[in-house]
Every structure is written in structure tokens, then in C-alpha cells.
Write a protein that holds these residues in place. Structure first.
Motif, PDB file in Angstrom:
ATOM      1  N   LYS A   1       3.762  10.712  -8.715  1.00  0.00           N
ATOM      2  CA  LYS A   1       3.284  11.057 -10.069  1.00  0.00           C
ATOM      3  C   LYS A   1       2.584  12.416 -10.029  1.00  0.00           C
ATOM      4  O   LYS A   1       2.813  13.280 -10.881  1.00  0.00           O
TER       5      LYS A   1
ATOM      6  N   SER B   1       1.742   6.941  -6.670  1.00  0.00           N
ATOM      7  CA  SER B   1       0.693   7.861  -7.122  1.00  0.00           C
ATOM      8  C   SER B   1       0.997   9.296  -6.681  1.00  0.00           C
ATOM      9  O   SER B   1       0.833  10.242  -7.460  1.00  0.00           O
ATOM     10  N   GLU B   2       1.463   9.437  -5.440  1.00  0.00           N
ATOM     11  CA  GLU B   2       1.713  10.796  -4.951  1.00  0.00           C
ATOM     12  C   GLU B   2       2.912  11.419  -5.653  1.00  0.00           C
ATOM     13  O   GLU B   2       2.930  12.618  -5.921  1.00  0.00           O
TER      14      GLU B   2
ATOM     15  N   LEU C   1      -6.755   1.565   4.079  1.00  0.00           N
ATOM     16  CA  LEU C   1      -5.318   1.796   4.263  1.00  0.00           C
ATOM     17  C   LEU C   1      -4.955   2.046   5.723  1.00  0.00           C
ATOM     18  O   LEU C   1      -5.711   2.683   6.448  1.00  0.00           O
TER      19      LEU C   1
ATOM     20  N   LEU D   1      -9.008   9.435   1.031  1.00  0.00           N
ATOM     21  CA  LEU D   1      -7.973   8.435   1.246  1.00  0.00           C
ATOM     22  C   LEU D   1      -8.220   7.662   2.541  1.00  0.00           C
ATOM     23  O   LEU D   1      -8.054   6.434   2.601  1.00  0.00           O
TER      24      LEU D   1
ATOM     25  N   ARG E   1     -13.930  -0.305   6.690  1.00  0.00           N
ATOM     26  CA  ARG E   1     -13.637   0.570   5.539  1.00  0.00           C
ATOM     27  C   ARG E   1     -13.603  -0.212   4.224  1.00  0.00           C
ATOM     28  O   ARG E   1     -13.906   0.330   3.160  1.00  0.00           O
TER      29      ARG E   1
ATOM     30  N   TYR F   1      -6.770   4.111  -9.320  1.00  0.00           N
ATOM     31  CA  TYR F   1      -5.948   4.238  -8.114  1.00  0.00           C
ATOM     32  C   TYR F   1      -6.695   3.662  -6.904  1.00  0.00           C
ATOM     33  O   TYR F   1      -6.169   2.851  -6.133  1.00  0.00           O
ATOM     34  N   PHE F   2      -7.969   4.060  -6.775  1.00  0.00           N
ATOM     35  CA  PHE F   2      -8.732   3.571  -5.622  1.00  0.00           C
ATOM     36  C   PHE F   2      -9.114   2.102  -5.784  1.00  0.00           C
ATOM     37  O   PHE F   2      -9.243   1.390  -4.780  1.00  0.00           O
TER      38      PHE F   2
ATOM     39  N   ALA G   1       0.842  -1.204   0.000  1.00  0.00           N
ATOM     40  CA  ALA G   1       0.000   0.000   0.000  1.00  0.00           C
ATOM     41  C   ALA G   1       0.871   1.246   0.000  1.00  0.00           C
ATOM     42  O   ALA G   1       0.584   2.219  -0.718  1.00  0.00           O
TER      43      ALA G   1
ATOM     44  N   LEU H   1       2.246   1.764  -3.417  1.00  0.00           N
ATOM     45  CA  LEU H   1       1.197   2.236  -4.328  1.00  0.00           C
ATOM     46  C   LEU H   1       0.908   3.723  -4.105  1.00  0.00           C
ATOM     47  O   LEU H   1       0.829   4.525  -5.050  1.00  0.00           O
ATOM     48  N   LEU H   2       0.798   4.090  -2.830  1.00  0.00           N
ATOM     49  CA  LEU H   2       0.557   5.493  -2.485  1.00  0.00           C
ATOM     50  C   LEU H   2       1.726   6.360  -2.932  1.00  0.00           C
ATOM     51  O   LEU H   2       1.539   7.434  -3.500  1.00  0.00           O
TER      52      LEU H   2
END
Lengths: 629, 242
Positions: free
Chosen positions: A14, A11-12, A216, A211, B76, B100-101, A4, A7-8
Motif C-alpha cells: 500500500k 501494508s508495504e 514479528l 518494526l 517484544r 497497523y501496529f 504476519a 499483513l506486512l
């Protein structure tokens, strides 16, 4: 969690790379700063720097006027490089021409007049002194030779200093004075922007809530954001280092003039590790700041003073007398700055550098831990939307504190300089207690309730007496601990007490130094200011902020930390007992004991055992206080 | 599907402000439970507690069989959460945002699911457009797609039509009806009475953190002897304020 986080992070990163402002800052700041440093440094050294720096180089001629000059000295002056002998009479009054230094010979004394505020005049005077000294020595030698005496008769030993530093080390040292400042500036700009965008921006745009609604782990969110900020910091630092190096290659003459000729690829590579650790510290600080700020506006208001404070250590490498001592090696940010200089100069000591690196890593980890905890708090993550309810009175409390500082600095010191004892009384009653009462009246806050002016329980009062009796020990411990770094001026306390005492009685001294400050200072600090922050911050934060303000209020560097430490205990006593009378009691006894000791046992120094034992009892007594309600 | 049991939440300050006070209700699969209340009634705080963004001071709730206190991550994973505050990443395209999600939620074949949702909500033509360039309506559609990308059994919607025009609101309301028919359990907070009357099977009226009344819209009208849900709402709030 690792998947995770990755992945985060991707993306962040990018998103950051797509942001034109972030990219512009990461590339443009270091790329433009490097040539600016080279050109600006060269310009400074050539035109603004003091003459010391230019000594030994071909300089411009300095006009000198000489009067009553023996022909041989006049000839020596004329022959000397950079000095131009001008004819004329000496101005006896008024300012000298900026490039003028004058010399008058009278009864064997060469009187050199110059303008120390003008560098060219200063330079001329310096050259004059050198020429006159050389001339004088030569005269003595000639006279000794004429008398048939050995040359060393008048001067047994001549001192000759030889600079053994290698050219590379000297150049590295010069470069090392500048490079940490560039690194720190570049890091701060980039980490501040990235943190603001990734944390404060997410709060403001609402994406943090998006988010957080996923499964997460919050630690993954913090870790990924930290990694992106760190990467931006390190990236910009590397670009800055590379840009500086390339600048020295493409503009070697300018770089040499700017003192950057000592930059070598090896030296810069050695800085990569330091830059990474420096980035980690800055990234953690800026993340903390961003996490704390509910909006961009708040962030920008906070970041400017933080940036200024963090830039202060950048000046240390420029001071040759500052070495990477044990203390400096464990001082955050300053250690990395000085270590950078030493690495570039090739004078780095393995032990000190290792300690600096380890402590930098430890600080980064600790700060990250704080950021982690802060970002785990729901009120911080969701900002004002969830909102622990804040009152605006905290801001006003800080304004009251600042007004107090200003009043004491300007008016308090003024009246005390006229008459110390009565000035102190006036300061306490009018400026301190008066400010507390007036500010609460202006803010329409009830005095007794805001200041916790309620009767304490008999247990709390007893504990306050015990704590007050032991409080001087705590102050003593703190003063001893800080002594290696900030020493209290010798006999300060005695001189102060003697000034207060004068021809007055012990009773009056106790009133001025113990009773009045206990009532007045407590009414302002633990009463009005601490009371106004009630409900705005956690108790620990309130007490700490007020204690720091209380420390600053004593207007003396060596007293800030000891009085802030006392302020902490006084603050906790007020909060725990919910009564200002406990801190008034403690404060009064503490000051009273100080006065009595100076009167009755002026040479008494408590031992460590008593200091530590007393401090422990003091802390325990405050901890044992219970809320009255 | 959702069982709320005596939830309490207070925010700091001296004295603390009670935002949600002993709130209990229940919602079943295929049902829309409406939370109605004026601003500051505690709707958002309640929904944030159900989404485990906030931790209750006392009480608990079970969402899709998971306890919000002991298994927040499982909760969640079982919900889709959409509110006026859940923003979009402006520098990602519509497709990247949903994808992404989908990946964060661990959706199998995330690309396929993303493409299907883009088509389903009519945003396929805008798939490569950055979210900060989308219109409010298109942005809201991306938000809905993001919220349901993992096909959750529970949807928590906090004033989802706030700030939307009639046409986009209509799309959203149709989606809610569809999800309900699909067997999803929905919690829907609003202060637009027409939406509540149209969508909600049961309604709870919140005021100052307390549940003033609960029932079907018809039952509430009957209890208050009013003709419209809006009048019934005003009736209960005024009675509580007296």
C-alpha cells in the motif's frame, strides 16, 4: 508467520503504491521505453546501422569512380542497383569522398579502394566487389562457351546458400536481441528503487527500528519486503512486455524497421515465466544491496556500478553466435536473457531452457538466503546506529590498491617493455613495495604493525613451508577448472620464463620471479592493504577483497582467478598466523617452484591426483595455522 | 518487572569497543527507572538490548518475566518501545499507522483501540492525515500511541522528548506520570536532569558503559553532597573520568 508476512506485505505494498516516484517508475519507465525502443530502433536501422543490415533493401546510390575500365564492366556497374558511376580521375593520396569507392583495373586485378571507417563507402565497396565478381564469372563463362567447353570447366562447384529460417523465427530472433535489454533495464530500475525505499529508506527513516520492536519474526519482514520488490519487478516487466506488444500493433511499420515485428502474444507470454525468475534474481540482488547500504547516499553510490555490471548480459542475445550452452544456462542473469531470445525466436531447446529456469530459481533462492542472513544481522539492520566500528582506512586501502593497478598498468608495463627483467625488478621494488611503504607513511600508519611484520612461531613457519610447496597444485587445479571458459595461452609460462631468463643465471631469475615478488607483493597486498582493512570488515571479506585485487593486479584475464585463489590462501595464512612472513614464505616457494620446474622439467604436467592431494594439503596447512598471540 | 543482570555488549573493531560493561539494575511495576548519561554512555545500547533489538555478548535480563535471550518475541510483545530513532511510516495516515501496529501486535478489536488512542492523545482531527504531513509534536503523539497500542506492562522510552517543544514535551511527561500511576514499569533514558528529577523514582548514572551510581534522585544528591541532580551527575562522571 504467514499471517504476519501477509499483513506486512499488504501494508508495504500500500505504501509503495502511494509513493508517487515508485509508481511513476513502474508505469512510466516501461511505457515510455517501449515506444522509445521502436522509434529508436527504426531510426538506428535506417540511418546508423552498418550496410549489412540494409543489404537487399533499396538503398541510396553509392558513387563509384572507375578508371581504365573495359566498357562491359562499366556497363555492368551502371546497370547495377545502388551504384552510380562517376567520371573523373582517381585521387591517389588522401582520404576518399565518404560515398566513394574507386576501382582500377590493372593486369587482371581489380583494385577496389574504399573507406572502411565510413559505412556508405564500405557499402559501395561491397556492392562493387559483388558486381565485379559477377562480371568476372560471366566473362569466364562466355569465353568457355566460345571455346566449346562446358560452363563448369573453371568452376566445378558453385556454392549457393539458402536461408531456411522461417520469417517468424528470423523476426523473433531480431526481437529477442532487443527485448531482454528492455526487460533487464525496467527490472533494475524498479527493483533498485523499491529495495532502496523498503530497506535503506526504512533504516534512514528509523521505521525499521519501530518494526523490529514488535514481536514479528525477522524472516517475515524479509519475506514481505522481497515479495513487494518482486511484485514491482514483475509488474513493471509485464507492463514493458505489454507496451512492446501494443507498440508493434499500433506502429507496425516502425516496429518492423526496429526489428520488433517478430513479437507475438504467444512469444511474450512465454517470457512471463522467465521475467519472473529474472525479477526474483534482480530483487534478491537489489535487496542485498539495500540491506548492505547504511544510507541512500551509499546505496546510490553502490547501485550505479552494480547496474552497469548487471546490464552486461543484456548484450548477449544480440550476438547470434551466443547459444544457450550448458555454461551459459547456469550463468545467472545471462541465462534468462539468452533464454528470452530463444523463446521469442522459437529456437529454444527444452533441456537448456529447463536448466536455465532451474538455475535462475536456484540463484534467486540463494541470493534471497544471503539477503535473509544479512537482514538478520543487527549491525546491518540498525545500520550505523549500532555500528560495528568501522575505520575509514578500508577506503584508503582500496585507493592504494587502485593506485597500484594504475602504476603497474602504465609505468610497470612501460619499463618492462624496455627491459623485462630489470623492468620487473623496478616494478616490484619501486612501484609495489614503494607504494606500500609510501602509502603507510602518508596515512601515518606504523609499517611493522599494519603489515603484521612479526616473527611467526616455528610451527606456523613450518606449515607455511608445507603450504608453499603445495601451493602450485592449488593454482594448477584452479587453472584446470577454468580452462574450458578462460584458457591460459599456450606456452605463456615458458615464454615468460625464457624472456626473463635470457642470458641470465638461474639464481638471478629466482631473485626476479620468486624472491622479489614474494617480498614486494606480500608487503603491498597482505601487508599494507590487508592491514589497513583490519577492523573494517570481517576477516573473510578482507581476505577475499584483497585476493581479488591481487588477481586483477596480474593484468591478464586467464590469471585473475588462479592468482586470486592463491591470494585467498596467502591472505588466510597472514590472518591466521598474524604474521606476514608466512605468506612471504609461501609466495616465494610457490614462485620458486614454478621457475625450477620450467628450468629442470619443462614438460612436466602433474596428474589430477597430485593436484587435488597437493591442494588439500595446502588448505589443511593454512587451516592448521594458529594465531601467534 | 525488569531485572538486568551483568549485561555486556561490545561492538566490532580491533580492539572491540565495550558499549555496555556488566550492567545490572532492577525496576518494579509502577516505577520509573531513569538512565542518565552523556552521549555514548551506553543508554541506547542498553535499551536496545532490553527491547531485544540487540543481543548481549554476555549477561541477560528478564522483562515482564521473559528472558531477553530465550524469549525475545515474548519480551517484544510485553514492551512498548519508543526512541528518537523509531520513525513513522510517512505514507500511512495517523490512524493507519496505529491500526497497523495494533494488528501486528495482535490486539483484539484493533479499530476500536486505535480510535480510542486517537481520541486520548487529541489527534482525532488528524486521523486521516498522512504521517509525513504531521507536525513534530503530532508525530510524537502518534508514536506514543503506536508504542502503547497493545497496552504493554513495560515501556522503554529512549530520550523521548529529544527535539520536542515545551508543550509537546509536557504532554509526554504527563503521559509518563499517568502510565506510572497505572502500574506500568518504565525505563526512561534522558540527559535532561529536570525530567529525571520530576519523573524518576530511581536513577542509574551511566558512563562509558558502566553504572557509576544508582539510587533515588535524593540519594544521589546526598552521595555526591550536591544540591541538584545535575551537579550530582557531573560529580559522578568527573570522578569516573579522573
Amino acid at each position: 508467520m504467514r499471517g504476519a508476512t501477509a499483513l506486512l506485505f499488504r501494508s508495504e505494498l500500500k505504501q509503495q503504491l502511494r509513493g508517487s516516484t515508485g509508481m511513476a517508475l513502474m508505469l512510466a519507465v516501461p511505457l515510455l521505453l517501449a515506444p522509445a525502443m521502436v522509434v529508436g530502433g527504426a531510426f538506428y536501422k535506417q540511418t546508423i546501422a552498418p550496410p549489412d543490415a540494409a543489404e537487399g533493401h533499396e538503398g541510396t546510390s553509392r558513387s563509384v569512380r572507375a578508371v581504365a575500365m573495359p566498357p562491359s564492366l562499366a556497363a555492368a556497374l551502371v546497370d547495377s542497383d545502388g551504384l552510380e558511376l562517376a567520371e573523373g580521375t582517381l585521387p591517389t593520396e588522401g582520404p576518399l569522398d565518404p560515398v566513394l569507392a574507386t576501382v582500377t583495373l590493372k593486369d587482371g586485378v581489380a583494385e577496389v579502394r574504399y573507406r572502411p571507417d565510413v559505412s556508405s563507402s564500405r557499402d559501395a565497396a561491397k556492392r562493387l566487389r559483388r558486381v565485379i565478381k559477377r562480371y568476372s564469372r560471366r566473362q569466364v563463362r562466355d569465353q568457355l562457351e566460345a571455346a566449346g567447353l562446358p560452363r563448369r570447366t573453371a568452376e566445378l562447384l558453385e556454392i549457393e546458400t539458402i536461408d531456411r529460417a522461417t520469417e517468424a523465427a528470423r523476426a523473433g530472433g531480431q526481437a529477442g536481441a532487443l527485448v531482454p535489454a528492455v526487460l533487464l533495464l525496467v527490472l533494475l530500475v524498479n527493483c533498485l528503487y523499491a529495495s532502496a525505499d523498503l530497506v535503506t529508506g526504512e533504516k534512514e527513516r528509523g521505521t525499521i527500528e519501530t518494526l523490529l520492536s514488535t514481536p514479528l519474526d525477522r524472516r517475515a519482514i524479509v519475506a514481505s519486503k522481497f515479495a513487494v520488490v518482486l511484485l514491482f519487478g514483475v509488474g513493471s516487466a509485464l507492463i514493458a512486455l505489454a507496451a512492446l506488444y501494443v507498440s508493434t500493433l499500433v506502429a507496425p511499420v516502425l516496429a518492423a524497421k526496429a526489428g520488433l515485428a517478430g513479437l507475438t502474444a504467444g512469444g511474450l507470454l512465454a517470457l512471463v515465466g522467465v521475467s519472473t525468475l529474472l525479477s526474483a534474481q534482480i530483487a534478491a540482488i537489489t535487496l542485498l544491496l539495500a540491506a548492505w547500504s547504511p544510507s541512500y547516499r551509499a546505496f546510490s553510490m553502490l547501485s550505479m556500478p552494480v547496474m552497469l555490471v548487471l546490464m552486461i548480459p543484456a548484450g548477449l542475445p544480440a550476438l547470434p553466435e551466443v547459444e544457450l550452452s550448458l555454461f551459459l544456462a547456469i550463468t545467472p542473469i545471462a541465462n534468462a536473457c539468452v533464454a528470452s531470445r530463444d523463446l521469442l525466436a522459437g529456437t529454444a531447446q527444452g533441456g537448456a531452457i529447463t536448466l536455465a529456469l532451474l538455475s535462475s530459481a536456484a540463484y534467486a533462492a540463494i541470493l534471497l538466503g544471503f539477503a535473509w542472513r544479512l537482514l538478520g544481522r543487527e549491525d546491518v539492520l540498525l545500520g550505523s546506529m549500532t555500528a560495528r566500528r568501522r575505520t575509514n582506512r578500508a577506503r584508503e586501502a582500496m585507493i592504494v590498491g587502485l593506485i597500484g593497478l594504475v602504476l603497474v598498468w602504465f609505468f610497470g608495463q612501460l619499463v618492462q617493455s624496455i627491459d623485462l627483467a630489470w623492468g620487473l625488478a623496478g616494478t616490484q621494488i619501486l612501484l609495489i613495495a614503494g607504494l606500500a611503504v609510501a602509502s603507510l607513511a602518508v596515512l601515518h600508519q606504523p609499517l611493522a604493525e599494519t603489515c603484521s611484520l612479526r616473527r611467526p612461531s616455528s610451527t606456523n613457519l613450518l606449515l607455511a613451508v608445507v603450504a608453499g610447496l603445495c601451493l602450485p597444485m592449488l593454482g594448477g587445479v584452479v587453472a584446470q577448472l577454468q580452462a574450458p571458459f578462460v584458457a591460459m595461452p599456450e606456452d605463456f609460462a615458458r615464454e615468460f620464463a625464457e624472456q626473463i631468463r635470457g642470458e641470465r643465471s638461474l639464481g638471478l631469475t629466482l631473485l626476479l620471479v620468486a624472491v622479489l615478488p614474494a617480498f614486494c607483493e606480500e608487503l603491498l597486498f597482505r601487508g599494507a592493504i590487508l592491514g589497513l582493512t583490519r577492523g573494517a570488515w570481517r576477516n573473510g571479506v578482507r581476505v577475499l577483497v584483497v585476493a581479488l585485487l591481487f588477481g586483477l593486479f596480474h593484468l591478464m584475464a586467464a590469471r585473475i582467478i588462479p592468482t586470486a585463489a592463491l591470494g585467498l590462501l596467502l591472505g588466510f595464512a597472514t590472518v591466521r598466523s598474524r604474521s606476514l612472513w608466512t605468506s612471504i614464505t609461501m609466495h616465494g616457494i610457490n614462485n620458486g617452484l614454478g621457475v625450477l620446474t620450467l628450468y629442470l622439467m619443462p614438460d612436466w604436467q602433474p596428474g589430477w591426483l597430485l593436484l587435488i592431494g597437493g591442494s588439500a594439503v595446502c588448505v589443511a596447512a593454512v587451516a592448521a595455522m594458529q594465531e601467534a598471540e | 518487572m525488569i531485572e538486568v543482570d551483568s549485561l555486556v555488549k561490545a561492538f566490532g573493531g580491533d580492539p572491540p569497543k565495550l558499549a555496555v560493561d556488566s550492567l545490572s539494575f532492577r525496576a518494579e511495576p509502577g516505577q520509573v527507572y531513569g538512565l542518565l548519561g552523556p552521549n555514548g554512555a551506553g543508554k541506547t545500547t542498553t535499551l536496545r538490548m532490553l527491547a531485544t533489538l540487540l543481543t548481549p555478548d554476555s549477561g541477560t535480563a528478564r522483562v515482564a518475566g521473559h528472558d531477553i535471550r530465550s524469549s525475545p518475541e515474548a519480551v517484544r510483545a510485553s514492551i512498548g518501545y519508543l526512541s528518537g530513532n523509531t520513525g513513522l511510516y510517512g505514507r500511512l495516515t495517523a490512524r493507519e499507522m496505529i491500526l497497523y501496529f495494533a494488528r501486528l501486535q495482535g490486539v483484539p478489536e484493533p479499530e476500536r483501540r486505535t480510535d480510542r488512542l486517537l481520541y486520548r492523545f487529541g489527534i482525532d482531527d488528524y486521523r486521516n492525515q498522512r504521517c509525513d504531513a504531521l507536525s513534530t509534536g503530532m508525530g510524537q503523539k502518534v508514536s506514543i500511541a503506536r508504542a502503547i497500542v497493545h497496552d504493554p506492562p513495560v515501556l522503554i522510552l529512549d530520550e523521548p522528548t529529544a527535539g520536542l517543544d515545551v508543550l509537546v514535551s509536557q504532554t509526554l511527561l504527563e503521559f509518563v506520570e499517568e502510565a506510572k500511576d497505572h502500574g506500568t514499569c518504565l525505563i526512561y533514558s534522558t540527559h535532561i536532569m529536570s525530567e529525571a528529577e520530576r519523573l524518576c523514582d530511581r536513577v542509574g548514572i551511566l558512563h562509558e558503559g558502566r553504572l557509576l551510581a544508582e539510587g533515588t534522585p535524593e540519594e544521589l544528591k546526598e552521595q555526591s553532597a550536591e544540591r541538584y541532580l545535575e551537579s550530582a551527575f557531573i560529580h559522578f562522571v568527573r570522578a569516573a573520568s579522573r
